[in-house]
Enzyme design. Sequence first.
Site, PDB file in Angstrom:
ATOM      1  CG  LEU A  93      46.781  49.474  45.198  1.00  0.00           C
ATOM      2  CD1 LEU A  93      46.816  48.636  46.464  1.00  0.00           C
ATOM      3  CD2 LEU A  93      48.038  49.240  44.370  1.00  0.00           C
ATOM      4  N   GLY A  94      42.895  49.978  42.723  1.00  0.00           N
ATOM      5  CA  GLY A  94      41.756  49.466  41.982  1.00  0.00           C
ATOM      6  C   GLY A  94      40.473  49.837  42.675  1.00  0.00           C
ATOM      7  CB  SER A 127      38.530  53.040  45.906  1.00  0.00           C
ATOM      8  OG  SER A 127      37.475  53.461  45.075  1.00  0.00           O
ATOM      9  CG  ASP A 147      33.908  36.442  43.271  1.00  0.00           C
ATOM     10  OD1 ASP A 147      33.615  36.054  42.123  1.00  0.00           O
ATOM     11  OD2 ASP A 147      34.101  37.641  43.551  1.00  0.00           O
TER      12      ASP A 147
HETATM   13  N1  LIG Z   1      45.711  43.583  49.112  1.00  0.00           N
HETATM   14  C1  LIG Z   1      45.785  44.109  47.894  1.00  0.00           C
HETATM   15  N2  LIG Z   1      46.985  44.370  47.334  1.00  0.00           N
HETATM   16  C2  LIG Z   1      47.061  44.891  46.094  1.00  0.00           C
HETATM   17  N3  LIG Z   1      45.992  45.182  45.341  1.00  0.00           N
HETATM   18  C3  LIG Z   1      44.766  44.954  45.845  1.00  0.00           C
HETATM   19  C4  LIG Z   1      44.599  44.394  47.142  1.00  0.00           C
HETATM   20  N4  LIG Z   1      43.283  44.255  47.375  1.00  0.00           N
HETATM   21  C5  LIG Z   1      42.655  44.688  46.276  1.00  0.00           C
HETATM   22  N5  LIG Z   1      43.536  45.114  45.351  1.00  0.00           N
HETATM   23  C6  LIG Z   1      43.225  45.678  44.025  1.00  0.00           C
HETATM   24  O1  LIG Z   1      42.116  46.536  44.159  1.00  0.00           O
HETATM   25  C7  LIG Z   1      41.075  46.183  43.248  1.00  0.00           C
HETATM   26  C8  LIG Z   1      39.731  46.322  43.961  1.00  0.00           C
HETATM   27  O2  LIG Z   1      39.632  45.293  44.912  1.00  0.00           O
HETATM   28  P1  LIG Z   1      38.276  44.902  45.615  1.00  0.00           P
HETATM   29  O3  LIG Z   1      38.530  43.682  46.399  1.00  0.00           O
HETATM   30  O4  LIG Z   1      37.724  46.058  46.341  1.00  0.00           O
HETATM   31  O5  LIG Z   1      37.259  44.703  44.465  1.00  0.00           O
HETATM   32  P2  LIG Z   1      37.107  43.672  43.278  1.00  0.00           P
HETATM   33  O6  LIG Z   1      38.128  42.579  43.397  1.00  0.00           O
HETATM   34  O7  LIG Z   1      37.141  44.424  41.999  1.00  0.00           O
HETATM   35  O8  LIG Z   1      35.716  42.988  43.467  1.00  0.00           O
HETATM   36  P3  LIG Z   1      34.308  43.338  44.130  1.00  0.00           P
HETATM   37  O9  LIG Z   1      33.652  44.306  43.238  1.00  0.00           O
HETATM   38  O10 LIG Z   1      33.623  42.028  44.119  1.00  0.00           O
HETATM   39  O11 LIG Z   1      34.545  43.836  45.510  1.00  0.00           O
HETATM   40  C9  LIG Z   1      41.364  44.779  42.806  1.00  0.00           C
HETATM   41  O12 LIG Z   1      41.079  44.631  41.469  1.00  0.00           O
HETATM   42  C10 LIG Z   1      42.847  44.577  43.084  1.00  0.00           C
HETATM   43  O13 LIG Z   1      43.561  44.722  41.877  1.00  0.00           O
END
Ligand SMILES: Nc1ncnc2c1ncn2[C@@H]1O[C@H](COP(=O)(O)OP(=O)(O)OP(=O)(O)O)[C@@H](O)[C@H]1O
Length: 523
Positions: free
Chosen positions: A136-137, A143, A255
């Site tokens: 997802l990201g 990840s 944030d």
């Molecule tokens: N519960 C969720 N459902 C769907 N997609 C999610 C969920 N949680 C995170 N994601 C996706 O995964 C990606 C990574 O999330 P994550 O929270 O690890 O990092 P981030 O938002 O990029 O920020 P950071 O680097 O500060 O941790 C996000 O950009 C989001 O699109």
Amino acid sequence: MDERPQENVKFETFTVTNTLKDLCLNNNSVSISGSDSLNSCSNNGSSSSSSLQDVNINKNSVSISLCSSVSESGNKISVSKNAESSDCEESEKSSFRSFCPSKPHKGNDRRWDAIQYVKGKDGDLGLAHFRLLKKLGCGDIGSVYLAELRGMGCLFAMKVMDKGMLAGRKKLLRAQTEREILSLLDHPFLPTLYSHFETEKFSCLLMEFCSGGDLHILRQRQPGKHFTEPAARFYASEVLLALEYLHMMGVVYRDLKPENVLVREDGHIMLSDFDLSLRCFVNPTLVQSCSEPSCRISSYCIQPACIDPACKLPVCVEPACLQPSCFKPRFLSSKTTKVKSEKTNLVNSDSFPVLIAEPTNARSMSFVGTHEYLAPEIIRGDGHGSAVDWWTFGIFLYELLLGRTPFKGNDNRETLFNVVGQSLKFTEGSSISFAAKDLIRGLLVKDPQKRLGFKRGATEIKQHPFFESVNWALIRSTHPPEIPKPIDIPLLNQAFKSSLPSNDKGATDSDRSSGPYLDFEFF
Ligand SMILES: Nc1ncnc2c1ncn2[C@@H]1O[C@H](COP(=O)(O)OP(=O)(O)OP(=O)(O)O)[C@@H](O)[C@H]1O
């Protein structure tokens, strides 16, 4: 698509933590249980003055020179790049009903039941219980994958963090903070942490999956790349409730940005990403608020009320005034006498009981956030508390309504100078209402003490005319502006299979996920 640079900045000097396990408010009583722990606190109110002297920012690093008399030292600097769901199959297995005392609102959630069922059957959860369907990201510390609990048809978002990487990059504390905060939460607009498990190599968080993407992506799809006012009001009001709850739990979010507001499959929101949040001491204090003679008794404290462990305040409750109309739960620190007395006066001037839950006395010197969203007091290094969330809420609302943030410069350095020194302007001819502009102006006040929300927290903001049409109690029943398309699990499974390297196509699911060294990068 207009991309925001993906860096978060973090300049950490101290962390005050609190574990408020349960806060329960009803008409007749306020009960708070939990334990407070002061993990590390090198500054709890010491005076500090700083001015921004020089900020050098390039793609990969941030260096900040502060002309500062802050006494804390040993600072670390780190720069980070940056549904409610019906997806569970109705099955006999899910008739296993879990008891979840820490998250009373999840009592009827089938995903809880499914997890409890598997735990009951197999003991601890492990990677082998899941099929990873999609990446997802990817964030700074791990990840996130769409994961299906095998045989149960339940979807989750699984955040996978490489423990070696966390240790090597000194991110263990961030990961731990995020996990601790997630485990506290039980709110419709905040993520549910269903489980956490460790393998030899990975630390995994199992959360609710949001199928609708994030508000940054959704905004780009709107005509003119901005939301209509009713849509912006909907998203902003849900975010406001989430922030209010977080503050009550002693969490300053720090944030807020559209990228961190995810859309659930029912169209309601979920605030995500807590690794930059500050956990602070919340000090629930009952303060008299009514003018009846029976209530004219001084403030009630029901817990020792001091950030400093050396401070021994009495635990006192005066039963004569324990009526709902006679008190307001407040979180105040003995360190901020001035703020406290101002607030007490304010409280006494009201005729209705209002829940105000602001750790405004919490002070962090951390330099964290996303440049366009950083509050001036963070950039100036003045120390900051929960009012930073009301600043970011103002930037957020501005971006939803106008399609851009108000202080963006040509580079990060210029953005920071604009935040501190430039006055707020609205785009010429922008069609947003007077109420919206007035709310944004109130939130984007550079002095945190004069900012809307500083004195009475979310309550003050909820009462602004911009939110006049919002029925706060029934917000979960409000029809969202957009509902995402349902997730097609068979289609995802098919896509998953075809994404496997050709020599792996014959491998069974269990082959792929049973080992502790699953290579998460094969997607
Ligand atoms: N519960 C969720 N459902 C769907 N997609 C999610 C969920 N949680 C995170 N994601 C996706 O995964 C990606 C990574 O999330 P994550 O929270 O690890 O990092 P981030 O938002 O990029 O920020 P950071 O680097 O500060 O941790 C996000 O950009 C989001 O699109």
